[in-house]
Scaffold this active site. Structure first.
Site, PDB file in Angstrom:
ATOM      1  N   LEU A   1       0.893  -1.150   0.000  1.00 26.69           N
ATOM      2  CA  LEU A   1       0.000   0.000   0.000  1.00 26.69           C
ATOM      3  C   LEU A   1       0.930   1.199   0.000  1.00 26.69           C
ATOM      4  O   LEU A   1       1.875   1.240   0.789  1.00 26.69           O
ATOM      5  CB  LEU A   1      -0.875   0.012   1.258  1.00 26.69           C
ATOM      6  CG  LEU A   1      -1.976  -1.038   1.333  1.00 26.69           C
ATOM      7  CD1 LEU A   1      -2.598  -1.060   2.727  1.00 26.69           C
ATOM      8  CD2 LEU A   1      -3.047  -0.771   0.293  1.00 26.69           C
ATOM      9  N   ASP A   2       0.682   2.172  -0.876  1.00 20.27           N
ATOM     10  CA  ASP A   2       1.584   3.315  -0.909  1.00 20.27           C
ATOM     11  C   ASP A   2       1.482   4.112   0.384  1.00 20.27           C
ATOM     12  O   ASP A   2       0.605   3.869   1.220  1.00 20.27           O
ATOM     13  CB  ASP A   2       1.373   4.167  -2.170  1.00 20.27           C
ATOM     14  CG  ASP A   2       0.029   4.868  -2.210  1.00 20.27           C
ATOM     15  OD1 ASP A   2      -0.417   5.402  -1.179  1.00 20.27           O
ATOM     16  OD2 ASP A   2      -0.583   4.905  -3.293  1.00 20.27           O
ATOM     17  N   GLU A   3       2.379   5.049   0.552  1.00 22.46           N
ATOM     18  CA  GLU A   3       2.492   5.802   1.803  1.00 22.46           C
ATOM     19  C   GLU A   3       1.181   6.477   2.199  1.00 22.46           C
ATOM     20  O   GLU A   3       0.822   6.539   3.365  1.00 22.46           O
ATOM     21  CB  GLU A   3       3.603   6.849   1.639  1.00 22.46           C
ATOM     22  CG  GLU A   3       3.995   7.542   2.900  1.00 22.46           C
ATOM     23  CD  GLU A   3       5.197   8.459   2.714  1.00 22.46           C
ATOM     24  OE1 GLU A   3       5.622   9.034   3.719  1.00 22.46           O
ATOM     25  OE2 GLU A   3       5.697   8.603   1.579  1.00 22.46           O
ATOM     26  N   LYS A   4       0.417   6.960   1.204  1.00 23.63           N
ATOM     27  CA  LYS A   4      -0.816   7.697   1.505  1.00 23.63           C
ATOM     28  C   LYS A   4      -2.045   6.791   1.575  1.00 23.63           C
ATOM     29  O   LYS A   4      -3.145   7.261   1.823  1.00 23.63           O
ATOM     30  CB  LYS A   4      -1.032   8.786   0.453  1.00 23.63           C
ATOM     31  CG  LYS A   4       0.028   9.869   0.540  1.00 23.63           C
ATOM     32  CD  LYS A   4      -0.214  10.955  -0.468  1.00 23.63           C
ATOM     33  CE  LYS A   4       0.824  12.047  -0.299  1.00 23.63           C
ATOM     34  NZ  LYS A   4       0.712  13.073  -1.310  1.00 23.63           N
ATOM     35  N   SER A   5      -1.858   5.493   1.347  1.00 28.85           N
ATOM     36  CA  SER A   5      -2.972   4.548   1.451  1.00 28.85           C
ATOM     37  C   SER A   5      -2.892   3.833   2.796  1.00 28.85           C
ATOM     38  O   SER A   5      -1.844   3.779   3.420  1.00 28.85           O
ATOM     39  CB  SER A   5      -2.918   3.543   0.309  1.00 28.85           C
ATOM     40  OG  SER A   5      -3.030   4.220  -0.928  1.00 28.85           O
TER      41      SER A   5
END
Length: 194
Positions: free
Chosen positions: A51-55
């Site tokens: 999951l990317d940093e903002k997810s």
């Protein structure tokens, strides 16, 4: 005779702002937050997908490479709740279902058909640590997107492709594993995923 390895498996609620990896010697990443800050994980642990940093949301971790390969193959569904900017309509939902063109690794990529629907009410999720813009800036919509693939930032790219950028993205399910009542940052060791 070979010794059988006992693998360990964890489910976590990855918080917003945490990278789906375990530290880095890169000086640019010194200020970043990593999964190892959440729990004392065993050696050899790896996230299954990222999951990317903002997810945020459900992330599976395992010491079993075969399990990781199985989940990352296109056999296991992943469900995401996306809060999008604007009042999304059935027209855009049908486009998402059919597949849209996104950029991936410098090339155009047509996403595979998937399941998408608008949520009737806001999902019961913990509040995010970083504030999301409020209703004074216009309407928003929650949608569910269920994929069997997982290209880098795919859901965000898909919603942008139909004109509804993602404001918040939460993975709520991987296969039969659900986020359920996990709270942000929770780590639970499980016997198996499937």
């Amino acid at each position: 005779m070979t010794e059988q390895t006992t693998h360990r498996h964890f489910i976590i609620y990855k918080p917003y702002g945490v990278l789906s990896q375990f530290g880095s010697n890169d000086s640019k990443q010194q200020s970043k937050r990593f999964l190892g800050m959440l729990y004392d994980f065993p050696e050899g642990i790896m996230p299954i997908g990222r999951l990317d940093e903002k997810s945020e949301g459900l992330l599976l971790l395992t010491t079993d490479g075969k399990m990781s390969d199985f989940v990352n193959s296109q056999k296991v569904e992943k469900e995401y709740y996306a809060l999008v900017n604007g009042a999304i309509t059935e027209v855009e939902i049908e486009c998402l279902k059919a597949g849209v063109e996104i950029g991936f690794e410098g090339r155009k990529y047509q996403t595979k058909p998937c399941k998408v629907f608008k949520l009737d009410k806001d999902p019961n999720l913990p509040e995010r640590s970083k504030k999301i813009r409020d209703a004074r800036h216009g309407p928003t919509s929650w949608i569910s997107i269920i994929l069997n693939e997982g290209k880098f930032r795919q859901v965000r790219k898909m919603t942008s492709a139909v004109g509804f950028p993602t404001l918040r993205l939460v993975r709520v399910r991987v296969g039969d594993m659900h986020l359920n009542n996990l709270q942000v940052g929770d780590v639970v060791e499980v016997q198996t995923f499937f």
